[in-house]
Design an enzyme around this catalytic site. Structure first.
Site, PDB file in Angstrom:
ATOM      1  N   ASN A  10     -21.411   4.246 -20.715  1.00  0.00           N
ATOM      2  CA  ASN A  10     -20.334   3.802 -19.778  1.00  0.00           C
ATOM      3  C   ASN A  10     -20.687   3.119 -19.030  1.00  0.00           C
ATOM      4  O   ASN A  10     -20.832   4.143 -17.986  1.00  0.00           O
ATOM      5  CB  ASN A  10     -19.303   5.653 -20.360  1.00  0.00           C
ATOM      6  CG  ASN A  10     -18.146   5.730 -19.134  1.00  0.00           C
ATOM      7  OD1 ASN A  10     -17.937   3.925 -18.989  1.00  0.00           O
ATOM      8  ND2 ASN A  10     -17.123   6.360 -19.874  1.00  0.00           N
ATOM      9  N   ARG A  84     -18.846   1.717 -24.108  1.00  0.00           N
ATOM     10  CA  ARG A  84     -17.335   2.149 -24.255  1.00  0.00           C
ATOM     11  C   ARG A  84     -16.733   0.805 -23.451  1.00  0.00           C
ATOM     12  O   ARG A  84     -17.198   0.620 -22.135  1.00  0.00           O
ATOM     13  CB  ARG A  84     -17.177   3.724 -23.258  1.00  0.00           C
ATOM     14  CG  ARG A  84     -15.412   3.676 -23.038  1.00  0.00           C
ATOM     15  CD  ARG A  84     -15.416   4.061 -21.747  1.00  0.00           C
ATOM     16  NE  ARG A  84     -13.767   4.271 -21.043  1.00  0.00           N
ATOM     17  CZ  ARG A  84     -13.150   4.844 -20.501  1.00  0.00           C
ATOM     18  NH1 ARG A  84     -14.326   5.075 -19.353  1.00  0.00           N
ATOM     19  NH2 ARG A  84     -12.143   4.526 -19.749  1.00  0.00           N
ATOM     20  N   HIS A 173      -7.083   5.265 -23.854  1.00  0.00           N
ATOM     21  CA  HIS A 173      -7.560   6.974 -23.999  1.00  0.00           C
ATOM     22  C   HIS A 173      -7.537   6.091 -25.368  1.00  0.00           C
ATOM     23  O   HIS A 173      -7.272   7.841 -25.977  1.00  0.00           O
ATOM     24  CB  HIS A 173      -6.825   7.750 -23.500  1.00  0.00           C
ATOM     25  CG  HIS A 173      -6.654   8.088 -21.799  1.00  0.00           C
ATOM     26  ND1 HIS A 173      -5.567   8.330 -21.036  1.00  0.00           N
ATOM     27  CD2 HIS A 173      -8.382   7.763 -21.163  1.00  0.00           C
ATOM     28  CE1 HIS A 173      -5.833   8.366 -19.894  1.00  0.00           C
ATOM     29  NE2 HIS A 173      -7.164   8.111 -19.880  1.00  0.00           N
ATOM     30  N   ASN A 204      -7.725  13.376 -15.375  1.00  0.00           N
ATOM     31  CA  ASN A 204      -7.290  12.106 -13.369  1.00  0.00           C
ATOM     32  C   ASN A 204      -6.759  11.282 -13.884  1.00  0.00           C
ATOM     33  O   ASN A 204      -5.776  10.759 -13.853  1.00  0.00           O
ATOM     34  CB  ASN A 204      -8.803  11.560 -13.322  1.00  0.00           C
ATOM     35  CG  ASN A 204      -8.296  11.652 -11.853  1.00  0.00           C
ATOM     36  OD1 ASN A 204      -7.585  11.463 -10.997  1.00  0.00           O
ATOM     37  ND2 ASN A 204      -8.681   9.811 -10.922  1.00  0.00           N
ATOM     38  N   ARG A 234      -2.374   8.152  -9.413  1.00  0.00           N
ATOM     39  CA  ARG A 234      -1.790   6.941  -9.792  1.00  0.00           C
ATOM     40  C   ARG A 234      -0.050   7.800  -9.941  1.00  0.00           C
ATOM     41  O   ARG A 234       0.174   8.573 -10.408  1.00  0.00           O
ATOM     42  CB  ARG A 234      -1.781   6.331 -11.525  1.00  0.00           C
ATOM     43  CG  ARG A 234      -3.263   5.474 -11.360  1.00  0.00           C
ATOM     44  CD  ARG A 234      -3.648   5.487 -12.828  1.00  0.00           C
ATOM     45  NE  ARG A 234      -5.010   5.582 -12.840  1.00  0.00           N
ATOM     46  CZ  ARG A 234      -5.764   5.184 -13.767  1.00  0.00           C
ATOM     47  NH1 ARG A 234      -5.481   5.270 -14.611  1.00  0.00           N
ATOM     48  NH2 ARG A 234      -7.354   5.755 -14.204  1.00  0.00           N
ATOM     49  N   ASP A 276      -6.598  17.191  -7.445  1.00  0.00           N
ATOM     50  CA  ASP A 276      -7.496  18.125  -9.051  1.00  0.00           C
ATOM     51  C   ASP A 276      -6.281  19.483  -9.204  1.00  0.00           C
ATOM     52  O   ASP A 276      -5.429  19.843  -7.893  1.00  0.00           O
ATOM     53  CB  ASP A 276      -8.580  18.646  -7.383  1.00  0.00           C
ATOM     54  CG  ASP A 276      -9.188  19.849  -8.455  1.00  0.00           C
ATOM     55  OD1 ASP A 276      -9.037  20.406  -9.552  1.00  0.00           O
ATOM     56  OD2 ASP A 276     -10.953  19.049  -9.238  1.00  0.00           O
ATOM     57  N   MET A 277      -6.338  18.993  -9.992  1.00  0.00           N
ATOM     58  CA  MET A 277      -4.738  20.480 -10.508  1.00  0.00           C
ATOM     59  C   MET A 277      -5.576  21.962 -10.419  1.00  0.00           C
ATOM     60  O   MET A 277      -4.485  22.806 -10.524  1.00  0.00           O
ATOM     61  CB  MET A 277      -4.596  20.060 -12.005  1.00  0.00           C
ATOM     62  CG  MET A 277      -3.474  21.024 -12.593  1.00  0.00           C
ATOM     63  SD  MET A 277      -2.326  20.732 -12.258  1.00  0.00           S
ATOM     64  CE  MET A 277      -1.160  19.538 -12.662  1.00  0.00           C
ATOM     65  N   GLY A 324      -9.223  17.186 -19.111  1.00  0.00           N
ATOM     66  CA  GLY A 324      -9.615  18.457 -18.497  1.00  0.00           C
ATOM     67  C   GLY A 324      -8.542  19.313 -18.185  1.00  0.00           C
ATOM     68  O   GLY A 324      -8.917  20.477 -17.869  1.00  0.00           O
ATOM     69  N   ASN A 328      -7.612  22.282 -19.969  1.00  0.00           N
ATOM     70  CA  ASN A 328      -8.367  24.165 -19.259  1.00  0.00           C
ATOM     71  C   ASN A 328      -7.688  25.034 -18.727  1.00  0.00           C
ATOM     72  O   ASN A 328      -6.928  26.165 -17.606  1.00  0.00           O
ATOM     73  CB  ASN A 328      -8.960  23.140 -17.732  1.00  0.00           C
ATOM     74  CG  ASN A 328     -10.354  23.293 -18.698  1.00  0.00           C
ATOM     75  OD1 ASN A 328     -11.072  23.934 -19.521  1.00  0.00           O
ATOM     76  ND2 ASN A 328     -10.375  21.745 -18.735  1.00  0.00           N
ATOM     77  N   GLU A 378     -14.908  11.561 -26.303  1.00  0.00           N
ATOM     78  CA  GLU A 378     -15.153  10.423 -26.660  1.00  0.00           C
ATOM     79  C   GLU A 378     -16.569   9.447 -26.865  1.00  0.00           C
ATOM     80  O   GLU A 378     -16.530   8.438 -27.567  1.00  0.00           O
ATOM     81  CB  GLU A 378     -14.327   9.562 -25.114  1.00  0.00           C
ATOM     82  CG  GLU A 378     -13.194   9.808 -25.333  1.00  0.00           C
ATOM     83  CD  GLU A 378     -12.644   9.268 -23.648  1.00  0.00           C
ATOM     84  OE1 GLU A 378     -11.522   8.561 -23.661  1.00  0.00           O
ATOM     85  OE2 GLU A 378     -12.900  10.050 -22.834  1.00  0.00           O
TER      86      GLU A 378
END
Length: 401
Positions: A10, A84, A173, A204, A234, A276-277, A324, A328, A378
């Site tokens: 990748n 990829r 994706h 992200n 974004r 970052d969540m 992610g 989680n 992936e």
């Protein structure tokens, strides 16, 4: 032949990631990456090892450093290298053995993904030069969505923009949505890959997708990865005339507006704190108003997208959370589902909160369609597609690096 090895590459604009996968295995044999390429701070690292400086290394130099490590962990020959590639346009509807025609096609689609396709090409050319006797396969993020019907992928713009310039919705994706839909079918006893799924890939970068019997019917991302959901930095969907408004009222030029929408918006822009969540959830618990607003907007917009995508399906067998955040964040799942009761989707709070990090599971309440949390893979999807293609087309046309 069931233990064949695949090297998955990748290539990014300033990094390159490698994963050595064994056919049929759910865990990688070896993983490594190089970061900050083309700078004095360039370095590489690998699982179980320390970081090593590689000043000013480009993609080829990084691969030169990493490939001997791959060979040390391979315990056998590599059968194929799977790359990829972010944007395949309309030309590539599935994985392809890389030859001159494929290289030219990836380059021709570079204007649709100017940060990604050139970087992917660098990784491909470097790998072809260093591993000239191993077949190389390109797996495209956009290929999975080429099954979308015209009423889903066309914009309401003059036909020439589509026919001549390729302006349409492509989606991204794809490898992730395809992988988790296949896993959802298996987890719910559909051995033939059938099923009508809504999929939410949340990291992200975020996108949602409607999948019917293994095919993408519609998705949230469009011509570029900016369209659709609120993401880390974004904006996702905004009024299309925002560009003109900012130019007129603030005097901003196009690069400044693109910077705003791609790098300064989303969770970061809404919260004024972080993209970052995990940090936002902690700040929300401590009473940070911006963090609370960012999470609420993120979840509401996700729910609205999923509800809209449902019209692409004849019925709904279930909803999949992945990526992610999706894998989680129990809070994100719960808040999103709180808006989807109209669709009969109801979460079991105890099952949702008890699900361990990285664990696959079902979290729906009794009587609800299936709600699944499935860790995406992936690289495994790329490896499997590469081997499938290799079995179908065991030879390739040699191409110069």
């Amino acid at each position: 032949m069931r233990d064949r090895l695949v090297l998955v590459i990748n290539g990014g604009s300033s990094s390159i990631k490698l994963a050595l996968r064994k056919q049929g295995s759910s865990e990688p044999v070896f993983e490594a990456q190089a970061e900050r390429l083309n700078t004095p701070q360039a370095s590489y690292s690998y699982a179980g090892g320390d970081s090593h400086s590689l000043p000013d290394a480009d993609t080829k130099a990084a691969l030169n450093a990493l490939l001997p490590l791959v060979e040390q962990h391979s315990n056998g020959p590599i059968s194929v290298v799977g790359h990829r590639v972010v944007h395949g346009g309309e030309q590539f509807t599935g994985a392809r053995l890389i030859d001159d025609e494929v290289l030219a096609g990836i380059e021709a689609n570079a204007p649709l993904a100017p940060l990604h396709n050139p970087a992917n090409l660098s990784g491909i050319r470097a790998a072809m030069a260093l591993l000239p006797d191993i077949p190389q396969v390109a797996v495209f993020d956009t290929a999975f969505h080429q099954s979308m019907p015209p009423h889903a992928f066309r914009y309401a713009l003059p036909d020439e923009l589509y026919a001549v310039h390729g302006v349409r919705r492509y989606g991204f994706h794809g490898t992730s949505h395809q992988y988790v839909a296949n896993q959802a079918s298996l987890l719910t006893g559909r051995k033939d890959g059938k099923g009508a799924w809504l999929s939410a890939h949340l990291g992200n970068g975020c996108s949602s997708c409607a999948i019917l019997d293994g095919k993408s019917m519609d998705t949230s991302m469009g011509l570029t990865p900016l369209e659709g959901l609120v993401m880390g930095t974004r904006s996702g969907d905004v009024d299309p005339n925002l560009h003109a408004h900012l130019a007129r009222t603030l005097g901003w030029d196009l690069p400044r507006i693109e910077q705003l929408l791609n790098r300064e918006s989303g969770l970061l822009g809404l919260s004024g704190l972080s993209n970052d969540m995990r940090e936002l959830e902690q700040a929300r618990a401590n009473g940070h108003g911006g963090a609370q607003l960012a999470i609420e907007v993120f979840c509401y917009r996700l729910a609205r997208s999923l509800a809209g995508l449902a019209i692409a399906l004849p019925h709904i067998d279930g909803l999949i959370f992945t990526g992610g955040i999706g894998e989680n964040s129990a809070l994100t799942r719960a808040l999103t589902l709180s808006h989807l009761g109209v669709m009969g989707l109801r979460v079991d709070p105890d099952r949702n909160s008890a699900l361990a990090r990285g664990e696959a599971g079902r979290i729906e309440a009794t009587g609800s369609p299936a709600i699944l949390v499935i860790p995406t893979d992936e690289e495994r999807q790329i490896a499997e597609e590469s081997l499938t293609l290799l079995d179908r087309e065991p030879t390739r046309t040699e191409s110069p690096a």
